[in-house]
Scaffold this motif. Structure first.
Motif, PDB file in Angstrom:
ATOM      1  N   PHE A 310       0.809  -1.214   0.000  1.00 32.82           N
ATOM      2  CA  PHE A 310       0.000   0.000   0.000  1.00 32.82           C
ATOM      3  C   PHE A 310       0.847   1.271   0.000  1.00 32.82           C
ATOM      4  O   PHE A 310       0.315   2.379   0.106  1.00 32.82           O
ATOM      5  N   GLY A 311       2.160   1.132  -0.120  1.00 35.93           N
ATOM      6  CA  GLY A 311       3.025   2.286  -0.268  1.00 35.93           C
ATOM      7  C   GLY A 311       3.103   3.184   0.947  1.00 35.93           C
ATOM      8  O   GLY A 311       3.058   4.410   0.828  1.00 35.93           O
ATOM      9  N   VAL A 312       3.218   2.587   2.143  1.00 31.04           N
ATOM     10  CA  VAL A 312       3.339   3.373   3.367  1.00 31.04           C
ATOM     11  C   VAL A 312       4.616   2.975   4.100  1.00 31.04           C
ATOM     12  O   VAL A 312       5.198   1.910   3.852  1.00 31.04           O
ATOM     13  N   ASP A 313       5.048   3.853   5.027  1.00 27.24           N
ATOM     14  CA  ASP A 313       6.263   3.567   5.786  1.00 27.24           C
ATOM     15  C   ASP A 313       5.996   3.370   7.270  1.00 27.24           C
ATOM     16  O   ASP A 313       6.904   3.333   8.086  1.00 27.24           O
ATOM     17  N   GLU A 314       4.702   3.238   7.618  1.00 27.14           N
ATOM     18  CA  GLU A 314       4.319   3.086   9.028  1.00 27.14           C
ATOM     19  C   GLU A 314       3.105   2.172   9.126  1.00 27.14           C
ATOM     20  O   GLU A 314       2.172   2.258   8.319  1.00 27.14           O
ATOM     21  N   VAL A 315       3.120   1.298  10.130  1.00 26.86           N
ATOM     22  CA  VAL A 315       1.959   0.460  10.442  1.00 26.86           C
ATOM     23  C   VAL A 315       1.633   0.642  11.919  1.00 26.86           C
ATOM     24  O   VAL A 315       2.512   0.516  12.775  1.00 26.86           O
ATOM     25  N   MET A 316       0.378   0.947  12.206  1.00 33.88           N
ATOM     26  CA  MET A 316      -0.091   1.062  13.588  1.00 33.88           C
ATOM     27  C   MET A 316      -0.758  -0.239  13.978  1.00 33.88           C
ATOM     28  O   MET A 316      -1.776  -0.630  13.393  1.00 33.88           O
ATOM     29  N   ILE A 317      -0.179  -0.923  14.945  1.00 38.97           N
ATOM     30  CA  ILE A 317      -0.698  -2.224  15.332  1.00 38.97           C
ATOM     31  C   ILE A 317      -1.559  -2.119  16.588  1.00 38.97           C
ATOM     32  O   ILE A 317      -1.255  -1.356  17.502  1.00 38.97           O
ATOM     33  N   SER A 318      -2.645  -2.857  16.569  1.00 36.87           N
ATOM     34  CA  SER A 318      -3.436  -3.051  17.773  1.00 36.87           C
ATOM     35  C   SER A 318      -2.980  -4.383  18.371  1.00 36.87           C
ATOM     36  O   SER A 318      -3.307  -5.442  17.837  1.00 36.87           O
ATOM     37  N   PRO A 319      -2.173  -4.351  19.439  1.00 33.55           N
ATOM     38  CA  PRO A 319      -1.634  -5.603  19.991  1.00 33.55           C
ATOM     39  C   PRO A 319      -2.735  -6.384  20.696  1.00 33.55           C
ATOM     40  O   PRO A 319      -3.186  -6.031  21.774  1.00 33.55           O
ATOM     41  N   ALA A 320      -3.194  -7.447  20.048  1.00 33.45           N
ATOM     42  CA  ALA A 320      -4.433  -8.123  20.448  1.00 33.45           C
ATOM     43  C   ALA A 320      -4.201  -9.366  21.285  1.00 33.45           C
ATOM     44  O   ALA A 320      -5.112 -10.184  21.443  1.00 33.45           O
ATOM     45  N   ALA A 321      -3.017  -9.525  21.833  1.00 41.28           N
ATOM     46  CA  ALA A 321      -2.738 -10.719  22.635  1.00 41.28           C
ATOM     47  C   ALA A 321      -3.485 -10.682  23.962  1.00 41.28           C
ATOM     48  O   ALA A 321      -3.603  -9.630  24.594  1.00 41.28           O
ATOM     49  N   GLY A 322      -3.974 -11.841  24.378  1.00 43.50           N
ATOM     50  CA  GLY A 322      -4.671 -11.955  25.646  1.00 43.50           C
ATOM     51  C   GLY A 322      -3.727 -12.245  26.797  1.00 43.50           C
ATOM     52  O   GLY A 322      -2.504 -12.299  26.641  1.00 43.50           O
TER      53      GLY A 322
END
Length: 354
Positions: A310-322
């Motif tokens: 998608f041509g981006v240099d950043e990913v915002m993660i929602s850390p979904a570990a329990g």
């Protein structure tokens, strides 16, 4: 592997056995870890009256995080603007900018994000019609945050100047958030940075970003399109461990989408023992295929390919570990480990202030 900036989206999850204070403490610990690891930004979402979510008031919680972090950018992901008076939001984020200069983002969304009862409680007039005034309110916030403030015409013909803070030396970076064509097109037309909520469903991202980029008009604050991606992520030392850790959040989302009364998040052990309906299990399987769950190196490779696509240099993660039943009540070690493992596999790059 190319450098990729990582950021965090946090809903301040509440698990079984936790109080709100415990959940906030866990998110403070997570933000401190993200800051120490060199991650780029940490955003809090706005949700109301949910037993599993404590991020009810992003500006208040961001003030706490501003005092507990050193360099990471802090912001809302996002404030649901129809729920609030624009002047109040501008004042809150101007105050945050004064407390943490150059580190504040103001992400705003157009959807009320609540049921009519909550909307009535948040806005004294109890109306949802402010959704239609979203573009006007975005412009108002931009003006209010500026050093010159906004001019309001009075019936006398005079102009009344209003400022969100008396002597602004800087302003939060205003972002538009959305999950539809509307926000993508509006962000482009206003020349604002934009984030599509890929983590919601994993669909429609390519179209939304193409629309945003093709409609973008340079503004005073931004000369070219600026965007990043969001994703639900669980990274662990092994794929099997990651699958276990993802179960509580996956099952919780399946219950939400099938109208099942919600509770606090299950522990990993409770999720493994849970019995789901066929519809819920189908949703779990579908969501699992769209999330980034697995061994850390493999997840890092997939996130990099995702960003390149998608041509981006950043990913915002929602850390979904329990969490496991024996985990500290004021921490979620597996959420912290997701950040640590990915930071080890993805050397953090330095991005511009926005």
């Amino acid at each position: 592997m190319p450098d990729l900036a990582l950021s965090v989206l946090d809903l301040v999850p509440v698990r079984s056995g936790q109080t709100s204070a415990d959940a906030v403490a866990a998110s403070v610990a997570l933000a401190e870890r993200a800051d120490a690891l060199g991650l780029h930004r940490y955003w809090l979402a706005e949700h109301h009256n949910m037993p599993s979510v404590a991020s009810t008031n992003p500006p208040v919680l961001l003030g706490v995080l501003a005092g507990r972090t050193r360099r990471i950018r802090l912001g809302s992901g996002g404030v649901m603007l129809p729920n609030h008076a624009p002047f109040v939001i501008a004042e809150q984020f101007a105050a945050l900018e004064a407390a943490a200069p150059g580190r504040i983002d103001l992400g705003v969304g157009r959807a009320p994000g609540s049921d009519p009862v909550i909307t009535a409680l948040l806005r004294s007039e109890g109306h949802t019609s402010d959704v239609d005034r979203f573009p006007e309110h975005v412009r108002d916030i931009e003006a209010l945050l500026g050093a010159d403030g906004a001019g309001l015409p009075l019936a006398t013909g005079e102009e009344y100047t209003v400022r969100a803070t008396p002597a602004a030396a800087g302003a939060p970076v205003l972002w538009l958030l959305g999950s539809s064509d509307y926000s993508a097109e509006l962000a482009g037309r206003l020349g604002l940075p934009y984030v599509f909520a890929h983590h919601f469903s994993g669909q429609g991202t390519e179209h939304a970003l193409e629309l945003y980029r093709s409609r973008f008009e340079a503004s005073e604050h931004l000369g070219e399109p600026r965007t990043f991606l969001t994703a639900n992520v669980v990274a662990a030392p092994t794929a099997a461990a990651a699958d276990r850790l993802a179960l509580p959040q996956l099952q919780h989302m399946a219950r939400l989408r099938t109208g099942t009364p919600l509770t606090a998040l299950d522990t990993v052990e409770a999720a493994e023992a849970a019995v789901l309906t066929s519809a819920q299990q189908e949703l779990v399987d579908t969501m699992r295929s769209r999330w980034f769950v697995g061994e850390a190196a493999e997840v890092a490779e997939r996130l990099t390919a995702f960003a390149e696509r998608f041509g981006v240099d950043e990913v915002m993660i929602s850390p979904a570990a329990g969490a496991f039943a024996a985990d500290p009540i004021g921490r979620v070690p597996a959420r912290e480990a997701t950040l640590e493992l990915l930071a080890a596999h993805l050397p953090q790059r330095s991005l511009a202030a926005a």
